[in-house]
Design a protein around this motif. Structure first.
Motif, PDB file in Angstrom:
ATOM      1  N   ASP A 110       0.853  -1.177   0.000  1.00  0.00           N
ATOM      2  CA  ASP A 110       0.000   0.000   0.000  1.00  0.00           C
ATOM      3  C   ASP A 110       0.896   1.236   0.000  1.00  0.00           C
ATOM      4  OD1 ASP A 110      -2.270  -1.631   0.221  1.00  0.00           O
ATOM      5  OD2 ASP A 110      -2.281  -1.514   2.409  1.00  0.00           O
TER       6      ASP A 110
ATOM      7  N   SER B 248      -4.329   2.397  -1.091  1.00  0.00           N
ATOM      8  CA  SER B 248      -4.016   0.995  -0.834  1.00  0.00           C
ATOM      9  C   SER B 248      -4.035   0.226  -2.151  1.00  0.00           C
ATOM     10  CB  SER B 248      -5.018   0.382   0.145  1.00  0.00           C
ATOM     11  OG  SER B 248      -6.283   0.238  -0.478  1.00  0.00           O
TER      12      SER B 248
ATOM     13  N   GLU C 189      -5.687  -2.412  -2.659  1.00  0.00           N
ATOM     14  CA  GLU C 189      -7.098  -2.743  -2.871  1.00  0.00           C
ATOM     15  C   GLU C 189      -7.834  -1.575  -3.534  1.00  0.00           C
ATOM     16  OE1 GLU C 189     -10.926  -4.646  -0.575  1.00  0.00           O
ATOM     17  OE2 GLU C 189      -9.379  -3.691   0.637  1.00  0.00           O
ATOM     18  N   GLU C 190      -7.601  -0.355  -3.063  1.00  0.00           N
ATOM     19  CA  GLU C 190      -8.239   0.814  -3.667  1.00  0.00           C
ATOM     20  C   GLU C 190      -7.807   0.976  -5.126  1.00  0.00           C
ATOM     21  OE1 GLU C 190      -8.682   3.598   0.326  1.00  0.00           O
ATOM     22  OE2 GLU C 190      -6.799   3.627  -0.806  1.00  0.00           O
TER      23      GLU C 190
ATOM     24  N   ALA D 208      -6.837  -1.480  -7.132  1.00  0.00           N
ATOM     25  CA  ALA D 208      -7.483  -2.557  -7.895  1.00  0.00           C
ATOM     26  C   ALA D 208      -8.933  -2.205  -8.203  1.00  0.00           C
ATOM     27  CB  ALA D 208      -7.395  -3.870  -7.126  1.00  0.00           C
ATOM     28  N   LEU D 209      -9.636  -1.628  -7.247  1.00  0.00           N
ATOM     29  CA  LEU D 209     -11.030  -1.222  -7.469  1.00  0.00           C
ATOM     30  C   LEU D 209     -11.118  -0.064  -8.454  1.00  0.00           C
ATOM     31  CD1 LEU D 209     -12.386  -1.577  -3.829  1.00  0.00           C
ATOM     32  CD2 LEU D 209     -12.782  -3.112  -5.771  1.00  0.00           C
TER      33      LEU D 209
ATOM     34  N   TYR E  93      -0.483 -11.121   0.583  1.00  0.00           N
ATOM     35  CA  TYR E  93      -1.906 -11.051   0.909  1.00  0.00           C
ATOM     36  C   TYR E  93      -2.603  -9.849   0.258  1.00  0.00           C
ATOM     37  CZ  TYR E  93      -0.629 -14.577   4.324  1.00  0.00           C
ATOM     38  OH  TYR E  93      -0.150 -15.708   4.915  1.00  0.00           O
ATOM     39  N   LEU E  94      -1.848  -8.839  -0.130  1.00  0.00           N
ATOM     40  CA  LEU E  94      -2.437  -7.640  -0.730  1.00  0.00           C
ATOM     41  C   LEU E  94      -2.807  -7.834  -2.198  1.00  0.00           C
ATOM     42  CD1 LEU E  94      -0.102  -4.864   0.750  1.00  0.00           C
ATOM     43  CD2 LEU E  94      -2.372  -5.567   1.559  1.00  0.00           C
ATOM     44  N   THR E  95      -2.377  -8.930  -2.829  1.00  0.00           N
ATOM     45  CA  THR E  95      -2.599  -9.100  -4.271  1.00  0.00           C
ATOM     46  C   THR E  95      -4.001  -9.582  -4.632  1.00  0.00           C
ATOM     47  OG1 THR E  95      -1.772 -11.380  -4.302  1.00  0.00           O
ATOM     48  CG2 THR E  95      -0.160  -9.606  -4.678  1.00  0.00           C
TER      49      THR E  95
ATOM     50  N   PRO F 245      -7.205  -8.517  -4.339  1.00  0.00           N
ATOM     51  CA  PRO F 245      -8.113  -7.642  -5.104  1.00  0.00           C
ATOM     52  C   PRO F 245      -7.630  -7.394  -6.542  1.00  0.00           C
ATOM     53  CG  PRO F 245      -7.737  -6.744  -2.916  1.00  0.00           C
ATOM     54  CD  PRO F 245      -6.772  -7.872  -3.089  1.00  0.00           C
TER      55      PRO F 245
ATOM     56  N   LYS G  29      -8.448 -10.425  -8.605  1.00  0.00           N
ATOM     57  CA  LYS G  29      -9.880 -10.420  -8.936  1.00  0.00           C
ATOM     58  C   LYS G  29     -10.180  -9.446 -10.074  1.00  0.00           C
ATOM     59  CE  LYS G  29     -11.676 -11.812  -4.413  1.00  0.00           C
ATOM     60  NZ  LYS G  29     -12.471 -11.385  -3.250  1.00  0.00           N
ATOM     61  N   THR G  30      -9.511  -8.305 -10.077  1.00  0.00           N
ATOM     62  CA  THR G  30      -9.715  -7.333 -11.155  1.00  0.00           C
ATOM     63  C   THR G  30      -9.235  -7.900 -12.487  1.00  0.00           C
ATOM     64  OG1 THR G  30      -9.664  -5.424  -9.693  1.00  0.00           O
ATOM     65  CG2 THR G  30      -9.037  -5.034 -11.990  1.00  0.00           C
TER      66      THR G  30
END
Length: 180
Positions: A9, A14, A16-17, A19-20, A48-50, A52, A55-56
Motif C-alpha cells: 500500500d 491501498s 485494494e483501492e 485494484a477497485l 496477501y495484498l494481491t 483484489p 480479482k480485477t
C-alpha cells in the motif's frame, strides 16, 4: 498498461483501492481489448495484498474478448513471484519478457536475526509459499514470448517486451474479421 512495482500500500492509496479503481476504469471502457500488467521491476512486498488485483484481472479476462499480457523479468520476485504464479495458474495470460527471479513454489517471509557472538544481522526465510501445484519443480516461470532487454536497448530507450506485445496486438487486429 499498468506498471505494478511493489506489492504494498502507499500512503495515498491501498493496493485494494487501486485494484477497485482499475476495475471501475475497465467497466467504463468495455471496448478496451488488451491489458498489459508490467511486473518486471516488482521485487515483492505482502502477498496477501494481491487478491483484489487478481480479482480485477479475472474480471477483465472474463468480461470481454481480448488479451491479458504480463511482462515478467529477473526482478519479479518474492510476493510478486507469488502474484506471477497466480496469474500463470489461474488466467489465460501471455507472459512476455525474461524468466522470473524465483520458482513458483518458494521460501519467503524474511525474519531478521542478529547472531549472538558476531552481532551480524541476517535474514532467514520462515515460510514456504506453494502458490503453484505441489509437483511444480520449475526454477522460474519462463515467458511465452522471450524479450530480453540488452544494454543497447536500454540506452536506445527501446523496450523489447512492449515491442513484442504491440506486434502480437497488431497480428490479432489483422486476424480480426473486417466489419462492414
Amino acid at each position: 498498461y499498468v506498471q505494478f512495482n511493489q506489492v504494498q500500500d502507499t500512503p495515498e492509496e491501498s493496493l485494494e483501492e487501486f485494484a477497485l479503481r482499475l476495475r471501475r476504469f475497465l467497466k467504463e471502457h468495455p471496448d478496451l481489448k488488451n491489458l498489459i500488467v508490467d511486473v518486471r521491476h516488482n521485487s515483492g512486498g505482502n502477498t496477501y495484498l494481491t487478491i483484489p488485483l487478481l480479482k480485477t484481472l479475472i474480471y477483465f479476462e472474463t468480461s470481454r474478448e481480448g488479451r491479458l499480457f504480463a511482462i515478467i523479468g529477473r526482478n519479479t520476485f518474492s510476493a510478486c513471484q507469488n502474484f506471477a504464479t497466480e496469474i500463470d495458474r489461474l488466467m489465460d495470460v501471455t507472459l512476455v519478457g525474461e524468466p522470473t527471479g524465483s520458482s513458483p513454489n518458494s521460501i519467503g517471509e524474511s525474519t531478521d536475526v542478529r547472531l549472538p557472538y558476531s552481532k551480524v544481522s541476517a535474514g532467514i526465510s520462515t515460510r514456504y509459499w506453494q502458490t503453484s501445484w505441489p509437483r511444480d519443480r520449475r526454477v522460474w516461470i519462463a515467458p511465452d514470448v522471450p524479450a530480453e532487454l540488452s544494454s543497447a536497448d536500454y540506452f536506445a530507450n527501446h523496450d523489447p517486451a512492449l515491442a513484442a506485445i504491440f506486434e502480437l496486438i497488431a497480428e490479432d487486429a489483422e486476424d480480426e474479421p473486417q466489419r462492414h
